[in-house]
Every structure is written in C-alpha cells, then in structure tokens.
Design an enzyme around this catalytic site. Structure first.
Site, PDB file in Angstrom:
ATOM      1  CG  ASP A   1      -2.151  -0.835   0.964  1.00 58.77           C
ATOM      2  OD1 ASP A   1      -2.171  -1.606  -0.049  1.00 58.77           O
ATOM      3  OD2 ASP A   1      -2.952  -0.891   1.752  1.00 58.77           O
TER       4      ASP A   1
ATOM      5  CE1 TYR B   1      -2.160   3.435   1.309  1.00 61.52           C
ATOM      6  CE2 TYR B   1      -4.483   3.208   1.705  1.00 61.52           C
ATOM      7  CZ  TYR B   1      -3.190   2.853   2.302  1.00 61.52           C
ATOM      8  OH  TYR B   1      -2.951   1.941   2.973  1.00 61.52           O
TER       9      TYR B   1
ATOM     10  CG  HIS C   1      -8.552  -4.623   6.265  1.00 58.43           C
ATOM     11  ND1 HIS C   1      -9.086  -4.306   5.288  1.00 58.43           N
ATOM     12  CD2 HIS C   1      -7.806  -3.500   6.400  1.00 58.43           C
ATOM     13  CE1 HIS C   1      -9.219  -3.319   4.681  1.00 58.43           C
ATOM     14  NE2 HIS C   1      -8.188  -2.623   5.492  1.00 58.43           N
TER      15      HIS C   1
ATOM     16  CG  HIS D   1      -4.737   1.851   8.059  1.00 58.17           C
ATOM     17  ND1 HIS D   1      -5.759   2.426   7.052  1.00 58.17           N
ATOM     18  CD2 HIS D   1      -4.085   1.009   7.144  1.00 58.17           C
ATOM     19  CE1 HIS D   1      -5.674   2.142   5.848  1.00 58.17           C
ATOM     20  NE2 HIS D   1      -4.741   1.112   5.871  1.00 58.17           N
TER      21      HIS D   1
HETATM   22 FE   LIG Z   1      -4.077  -2.711   2.533  1.00 56.21          FE
END
Ligand SMILES: [Fe+2]
Ligand SMILES: *[C@@H]1O[C@H](CO)[C@@H](O)[C@H](O)[C@H]1NC(C)=O
Ligand SMILES: *[C@@H]1O[C@H](CO)[C@@H](O)[C@H](O)[C@H]1NC(C)=O
Ligand SMILES: *[C@@H]1O[C@H](CO)[C@@H](O)[C@H](O)[C@H]1NC(C)=O
Ligand SMILES: *[C@@H]1O[C@H](CO)[C@@H](O)[C@H](O)[C@H]1NC(C)=O
Length: 465
Positions: A192, A195, A324, A353
């Site tokens: 990641d 973004y 997640h 996060h």
């Molecule tokens: Fe991710």
C-alpha cells in the site's frame, strides 16, 4: 450496620471481578492519538526537481538474490532521456561506469506516465558505498547507496519497516521519523504505497507525487517491495483490467533471481536475513505458481548462511482489529504449517492501520472434525507483526476486539514505523516507534531470539538494546 453490609458486598463484588476477569498477557495501549484529519498533502507540496525534464522519483531496490546488484529507477517527465546512470565507488571517483536503463511508459485511463527508466547494476562489491548520477542538460542529480555485507550468519544489519504509507501529513511525519534514524540500512515495505486509487479514476498523478515524497529515503537505500491491495488498481468501469499496472511499471523487483515467475512474490538474501515476499492478492492455493514457488523456496534457505528467516506479506494472518478482520485467514490456513515447520522467525504484515505484535503462536492442528482450531503457544512459530500504520488517507483502525485475544502481545491504534536490529545469529531487537506529538517515541519493543539457533523464550529478556 447498613454500611458494613455494603462494604461486605463490595468486597465480594471485587473478588468476583478478579476471578471472572480474564487474565490475558497482552497489552492494549492506553495511548490515544490526537484526532487529526487524514488528508493528503496538496499537489503543490510535491514540487518536481528544478530544471527542464529533470529526473524525478528516483528509487532503488535490491537487484539480485544476494545483494551485489541494485535496480535504479527514475522518471523523466518530458523526454525519453536521460536513460543512463553513471555510478562509481565512493573511494574511487575515477572508476566511473555507465548503465543503460530500459525505458517504458504506460497509460491509465486518461493519464499517461512519464518515461520510466529501470537500470540494473550488477557485480557491485559487497559492503561498499557508491555514488550515482542521473544527468540531464540542465540538471545533474546525484545520490548514493551502500551495498550490504556478503550474506553471513553473524552480520549485523538494521532494517526499517513501514506499511500503508500513503501521502498525508502523517505519512510525511512517519517518513521523517524513519529518516532521522541513521542506523537503518534498508526498508522492508509492507505494501500500500500511494493510495492513488482513492482518487477518482485512480488519478495516477498521485503515484507521481508519492514517488517524489519518498525519494529522500528510497533514492539512498533499497526498499524491498511487497504488493498491497492498493497496488491492484483494477477498475473495470474505466476499462482498466490489468491488475497491478501502475505498480508493476514503477516498482521492479528481482523476482527471476529467486526462480519466481512474478514480480509480486520473490525472495532476497540481505546480510544475515533471508526475506520472502508473498502476494496476498495473487493466487496461492495448492498447485498455483505462488504455492509451488514457496514450497521450493523453504529448502533453499541455509540458516548457517542466513539465520534470520523473515516473511513480508500485506494482509496479516493474525489481527485482532475489526478492520480487515480475517482477510488473511485463507493464506494463513494455506501456509502457516510450512512457516512453523521451517521455523520462520518473523512475519511482518501491513493492511490494518494500527500496530500489533503477537506472541509466538500457531494454529495448525485443525482437521475439520477434531475441533482443534485455536492459537496455542508454539516455540517453533514466528512472531507476527501488523504494521499498517504508515499514516495514509484512510485514517486509523481503532476498533480492537475485546477482550484482547491471548495471542496478542501488544496493540495500539497509532501511526509509526519500526526498526529491526539484527545483532548476530541468535539475537535481534525490534522497536516500534509511534508518531507522538511530532516526535518518534519507542512505544513497544522486544528481543527476538532466532528460531533456528536459539529457540528460547525471549519475553522476559532484560538485555539492554
Ligand atoms: Fe491494505
Ligand atoms: C503463552 O505465552 C505467553 C508469552 O510467553 C504467556 O504470557 C502466556 O501465559 C502463555 N500461554 C499459555 C497458555 O501458556
Ligand atoms: C550453508 O552455508 C554454510 C555457510 O555459508 C556453508 O558452509 C554450507 O556449505 C552451506 N550448506 C549448503 C547445503 O549449501
Ligand atoms: C482428525 O482428528 C481426529 C482426532 O485426532 C481423528 O480421529 C481423525 O481421524 C482426524 N481426521 C482426519 C481426516 O485425519
Ligand atoms: C549476540 O548478541 C547478543 C545481544 O547483543 C549478545 O548478548 C550475545 O552475546 C551475542 N552472541 C554472540 C555469540 O556474540
């Protein structure tokens, strides 16, 4: 009389609570990050370097399996040149060599990339500082990097670890904190990156701004790339159906050197570490290319040469956050047995996060009917880290499950970065640095004892770091 009875029942209640309250080993940190909007920095905060067609977004990554090669990448916005890079050992300025890049461009919906150059420089000396220069008529940009020492069992080496970075004010802070640590020699990046896909039509200009943001680190030390879900950039509605298109054009990896057939999964040796990068977003079921590759990978690891066996993967296998939750479960079920059998030391993931560290646990006994589906302490198992806390536009994942599961050693919803300091074949030290009021604060740390050479319990190790 009445007060005595009240007192008695209070004591009883307190007693009851002590008995009933589950006593788990883990810590849920009480630190609360000041609420701040998660917004990307405006485009004007990412000026390109000065000069017509100046090379920008310079980044390097390891270019072979052992650390004697490096891939240097840069983008020229207007012209297809310069497509060469000049390099020389810091101690021998007269020994200049020139490497030619392969140059590509790509289109994404209405966006057309600049000229993306990748030059692989081979047969470098180990443990040597090199300068390199990309020269355009009006601008010469010079950088440097150091090759790692040759792989060996007791070679000390320090890795930085960042995931889910993005390009907000918090991302910039994470990066500055990391750079302020002068010991770290290479980055384990957990996926990641930019973004850009959070913008309409995945505005790929945000890939360019990200490249400019991270240049001040990644032009000077290799970032070992792991693909995350924000690298997929699949959008059928606008006809973009080639997964990983921007990522694959921008971030090459030395995958062929480890016998991989895809840049998305591969391995490298670096000093005393053997690093296996897995792709959460490529097939990994039995018989798939990634599965077959990983199966052949473990027997290749020689712990007498590289004692530290480390896995990087985007989606965590152990995560006690609501965000997640269980997304990494299918891959855990597929690969965890191998990871325990092969005594992997550490598994680093991003995606969620926040920060979390597990005890050494495994959950590999389940066989559909025996009911044995529960994580248990296992001295052959790795420690699992979730480090999706780079600071991107999507904000914090602050919904930890309650009570904290027994396997979870420490968790905190903050942004930050980590450092893994390998001392020798038996000892490494891990520290997580939160971004606290603009300063990096070491908020969690642990000794890590090597699973192959010294499989002792490190939880109460009191050695100074
Ligand atoms: Fe991710
Ligand atoms: C598992 O290990 C952790 C850390 O060493 C310890 O706190 C916990 O009590 C152990 N759990 C069991 C069931 O042994
Ligand atoms: C493993 O590495 C050691 C140290 O470099 C070396 O002596 C040994 O031959 C290697 N073993 C194999 C099977 O390659
Ligand atoms: C699953 O485990 C149970 C209990 O150990 C055992 O009786 C059973 O045979 C196992 N099933 C398979 C398919 O291995
Ligand atoms: C390995 O490093 C640890 C921590 O610095 C130290 O205590 C230990 O003595 C070292 N082992 C050897 C064999 O040097």
């Amino acid at each position: 009389m009445a007060s005595k009875a009240w007192c008695g029942s209070a004591i009883l209640l307190a007693l009851l609570f002590t008995i009933v309250k589950p006593s788990y080993g883990g810590i849920t940190s009480k630190y609360v990050r000041k609420a701040q909007p998660s917004i990307d920095m405006p485009l004007k905060d990412y000026p390109p370097p000065k000069g017509y067609n100046a090379p920008e977004q310079v980044h390097i990554t390891q270019g072979d399996h052992t650390g004697r090669a490096i891939i240097i990448s840069w983008i020229t916005p207007v012209e297809p040149t310069p497509d060469t890079v000049t390099y020389w050992p810091a101690k021998e300025p007269c020994e200049k060599k020139v490497a030619k890049a392969s140059t590509i461009t790509y289109k994404y919906y209405t966006y057309t990339s600049g000229y993306i150059h990748h030059a692989t420089i081979k047969e470098l000396e180990y443990d040597t500082k090199y300068f390199y220069e990309i020269a355009c008529d009006e601008s010469v940009r010079q950088f440097h990097f150091s090759t790692p020492p040759a792989p060996g069992p007791d070679v000390p080496y320090t890795f930085g670890i960042i995931g889910d970075l993005g390009q907000t004010y918090a991302s910039k802070e994470t990066l500055s904190h990391y750079i302020s640590n002068k010991n770290a020699q290479a980055m384990l990046f957990l996926g990641d990156l930019s973004y850009a896909d959070d913008y309409p039509n995945h505005d790929n200009v945000r890939w360019d701004t990200w490249g400019r943001l991270v240049e001040r680190s990644v032009a000077y030390q290799p970032w070992i790339w792991t693909p995350g879900n924000h690298e997929i950039d699949f959008d059928q509605d606008i006809g973009e159906i080639e997964p990983f298109k921007p990522y694959n054009h921008r971030c090459p990896t030395p995958y062929k050197a480890s016998g991989s057939t895809s840049p998305l999964w591969y391995s490298v040796k670096r000093a005393s570490a053997y690093i296996i990068v897995l792709s959460s977003y490529s097939a990994y079921g039995k018989y798939t290319p990634q599965y077959q590759w990983l199966e052949k990978e473990f027997p290749k690891v020689n712990r007498s040469e590289t004692p530290w066996l480390i896995i990087l993967v985007h989606s965590p296998w152990y995560n006690s956050n609501g965000y997640h939750y269980m997304e990494g479960e299918t891959m855990r079920v597929q690969f965890e047995k191998w990871v325990v059998q092969n005594k992997v030391d550490l598994v680093f993931a991003g995606h969620v996060h926040s920060y979390e560290r597990s005890f050494r646990i495994s959950n590999i006994k389940y066989n559909i009917t025996n009911g044995l589906s529960f994580p248990v302490n296992d001295s052959s198992a790795p420690m699992y880290f979730t480090l999706g806390d780079g600071g991107n536009i999507e904000g914090l994942a602050a919904e930890f499950s309650a009570p904290q599961p027994e396997y979870s050693a420490f968790r905190e919803a903050s942004f930050g970065h980590a450092i893994l300091d390998i001392k020798n074949r038996t000892h490494a030290h891990f520290t997580w640095h939160r971004n606290q009021d603009d300063k990096p604060v070491a908020a969690d740390s642990t000794w890590v004892f090597n699973r192959y050479w010294f499989a002792q319990d490190e939880t109460n190790c009191k050695l100074p770091a």
